[in-house]
Design a protein around this motif. Structure first.
Motif, PDB file in Angstrom:
ATOM      1  N   ILE A   1       2.583  28.711 -49.419  1.00 61.24           N
ATOM      2  CA  ILE A   1       1.264  29.077 -48.788  1.00 61.24           C
ATOM      3  C   ILE A   1      -0.529  29.033 -49.054  1.00 61.24           C
ATOM      4  O   ILE A   1      -0.930  29.051 -48.555  1.00 61.24           O
ATOM      5  CB  ILE A   1       2.176  30.151 -47.667  1.00 61.24           C
ATOM      6  CG1 ILE A   1       3.388  29.566 -47.017  1.00 61.24           C
ATOM      7  CG2 ILE A   1       1.108  30.755 -46.318  1.00 61.24           C
ATOM      8  CD1 ILE A   1       3.871  30.729 -45.778  1.00 61.24           C
ATOM      9  N   ARG A   2       0.400  30.556 -49.837  1.00 53.51           N
ATOM     10  CA  ARG A   2      -1.419  30.972 -49.827  1.00 53.51           C
ATOM     11  C   ARG A   2      -2.266  29.624 -51.199  1.00 53.51           C
ATOM     12  O   ARG A   2      -3.157  29.821 -50.885  1.00 53.51           O
ATOM     13  CB  ARG A   2      -0.762  31.767 -51.277  1.00 53.51           C
ATOM     14  CG  ARG A   2      -3.070  32.730 -51.986  1.00 53.51           C
ATOM     15  CD  ARG A   2      -2.232  33.601 -52.853  1.00 53.51           C
ATOM     16  NE  ARG A   2      -1.351  32.927 -54.376  1.00 53.51           N
ATOM     17  CZ  ARG A   2      -2.526  32.002 -54.639  1.00 53.51           C
ATOM     18  NH1 ARG A   2      -4.034  32.566 -54.745  1.00 53.51           N
ATOM     19  NH2 ARG A   2      -2.377  31.787 -56.121  1.00 53.51           N
TER      20      ARG A   2
ATOM     21  N   ARG B   1       2.772  24.533 -42.579  1.00 53.15           N
ATOM     22  CA  ARG B   1       2.352  26.169 -42.604  1.00 53.15           C
ATOM     23  C   ARG B   1       3.301  27.503 -41.673  1.00 53.15           C
ATOM     24  O   ARG B   1       3.856  27.683 -42.624  1.00 53.15           O
ATOM     25  CB  ARG B   1       0.666  25.900 -42.302  1.00 53.15           C
ATOM     26  CG  ARG B   1       0.414  27.565 -43.179  1.00 53.15           C
ATOM     27  CD  ARG B   1      -1.017  28.160 -43.155  1.00 53.15           C
ATOM     28  NE  ARG B   1      -1.124  28.990 -43.455  1.00 53.15           N
ATOM     29  CZ  ARG B   1      -0.859  30.467 -42.911  1.00 53.15           C
ATOM     30  NH1 ARG B   1      -0.733  30.717 -41.858  1.00 53.15           N
ATOM     31  NH2 ARG B   1      -1.625  31.344 -43.563  1.00 53.15           N
TER      32      ARG B   1
ATOM     33  N   TYR C   1      -1.628  26.367 -50.606  1.00 53.93           N
ATOM     34  CA  TYR C   1      -1.527  25.584 -49.713  1.00 53.93           C
ATOM     35  C   TYR C   1      -3.263  26.180 -48.549  1.00 53.93           C
ATOM     36  O   TYR C   1      -4.239  25.110 -48.388  1.00 53.93           O
ATOM     37  CB  TYR C   1      -0.742  25.844 -48.287  1.00 53.93           C
ATOM     38  CG  TYR C   1      -1.320  24.462 -47.270  1.00 53.93           C
ATOM     39  CD1 TYR C   1      -1.322  23.684 -46.691  1.00 53.93           C
ATOM     40  CD2 TYR C   1      -1.473  24.940 -45.968  1.00 53.93           C
ATOM     41  CE1 TYR C   1      -0.917  23.056 -46.336  1.00 53.93           C
ATOM     42  CE2 TYR C   1      -1.665  24.595 -45.034  1.00 53.93           C
ATOM     43  CZ  TYR C   1      -1.935  23.250 -44.619  1.00 53.93           C
ATOM     44  OH  TYR C   1      -2.038  22.644 -43.774  1.00 53.93           O
ATOM     45  N   ASP C   2      -3.362  27.006 -48.266  1.00 50.69           N
ATOM     46  CA  ASP C   2      -4.556  27.957 -47.673  1.00 50.69           C
ATOM     47  C   ASP C   2      -5.983  27.825 -48.647  1.00 50.69           C
ATOM     48  O   ASP C   2      -7.131  27.540 -48.243  1.00 50.69           O
ATOM     49  CB  ASP C   2      -4.338  29.702 -47.607  1.00 50.69           C
ATOM     50  CG  ASP C   2      -3.782  29.557 -46.508  1.00 50.69           C
ATOM     51  OD1 ASP C   2      -3.119  28.752 -45.527  1.00 50.69           O
ATOM     52  OD2 ASP C   2      -2.796  31.160 -46.293  1.00 50.69           O
ATOM     53  N   ARG C   3      -5.649  28.730 -49.369  1.00 48.19           N
ATOM     54  CA  ARG C   3      -7.193  27.863 -50.949  1.00 48.19           C
ATOM     55  C   ARG C   3      -7.274  26.907 -50.474  1.00 48.19           C
ATOM     56  O   ARG C   3      -8.587  26.203 -50.923  1.00 48.19           O
ATOM     57  CB  ARG C   3      -6.657  27.994 -51.908  1.00 48.19           C
ATOM     58  CG  ARG C   3      -7.998  28.486 -52.237  1.00 48.19           C
ATOM     59  CD  ARG C   3      -7.189  28.965 -54.374  1.00 48.19           C
ATOM     60  NE  ARG C   3      -7.712  27.943 -55.349  1.00 48.19           N
ATOM     61  CZ  ARG C   3      -6.568  27.603 -55.755  1.00 48.19           C
ATOM     62  NH1 ARG C   3      -4.996  28.284 -56.651  1.00 48.19           N
ATOM     63  NH2 ARG C   3      -6.400  26.371 -56.742  1.00 48.19           N
TER      64      ARG C   3
ATOM     65  N   THR D   1      -6.579  24.217 -48.931  1.00 43.83           N
ATOM     66  CA  THR D   1      -7.021  23.398 -47.149  1.00 43.83           C
ATOM     67  C   THR D   1      -8.616  24.175 -47.269  1.00 43.83           C
ATOM     68  O   THR D   1      -9.516  22.919 -47.097  1.00 43.83           O
ATOM     69  CB  THR D   1      -6.399  24.272 -46.800  1.00 43.83           C
ATOM     70  OG1 THR D   1      -4.654  23.669 -47.423  1.00 43.83           O
ATOM     71  CG2 THR D   1      -6.760  23.802 -45.269  1.00 43.83           C
ATOM     72  N   SER D   2      -8.904  24.987 -47.991  1.00 43.01           N
ATOM     73  CA  SER D   2     -10.488  25.493 -47.169  1.00 43.01           C
ATOM     74  C   SER D   2     -11.097  25.166 -48.548  1.00 43.01           C
ATOM     75  O   SER D   2     -12.439  25.121 -48.481  1.00 43.01           O
ATOM     76  CB  SER D   2     -10.329  27.310 -47.616  1.00 43.01           C
ATOM     77  OG  SER D   2     -10.318  27.582 -48.787  1.00 43.01           O
TER      78      SER D   2
END
Length: 119
Positions: free
Chosen positions: A65-66, A38, A68-70, A72-73
């Motif tokens: 990236i957006r 990331r 990936y963040d979503r 992952t959460s």
């Protein structure tokens, strides 16, 4: 399924992959690919956007990236995510495709994904 495997789910290694087919990232920022992780992707996307605010590859990297963040959460216990960007060449054609394949192979050695989300 053996008794030992009972109740265990197979680990899903999911790669979020951004492809810069024309190699703008390297041409405009001199950043080498593949980029894995990331932080490296974020730093490269910012550098590319600062060099050329209208660069579509920067937008694709930010979207990766957006995503990936979503993901992952929201992930399930058996899911592991990674993000990577690979590049082709400004020359295009078969040469760019071969470079993309070589970089993808390098990424998959570092993170042996069994699923890929292409951005």
């Amino acid at each position: 399924m053996t008794i030992r495997d009972e109740g265990k789910k197979e680990q899903k290694k999911i790669l979020i992959l951004c492809v810069d087919r024309d190699g703008d990232l390297g041409t405009k920022t001199e950043i080498k690919t593949p980029l894995i992780g990331r932080e490296g992707n974020l730093n490269a996307a910012v550098a590319l956007a600062l060099k050329d605010p209208e660069e579509p590859d920067a937008n694709a990297m930010f979207e990766a990236i957006r995503l990936y963040d979503r993901l992952t959460s929201e992930r399930k216990p058996e899911e592991v995510f990674e993000i990577a960007t690979i590049s082709g060449s400004e020359l295009g054609g078969v040469g760019a495709d071969r470079k993309i394949v070589a970089e993808l192979s390098e990424v998959l050695k570092a993170f042996p994904a069994n699923e890929v989300i292409l951005v």
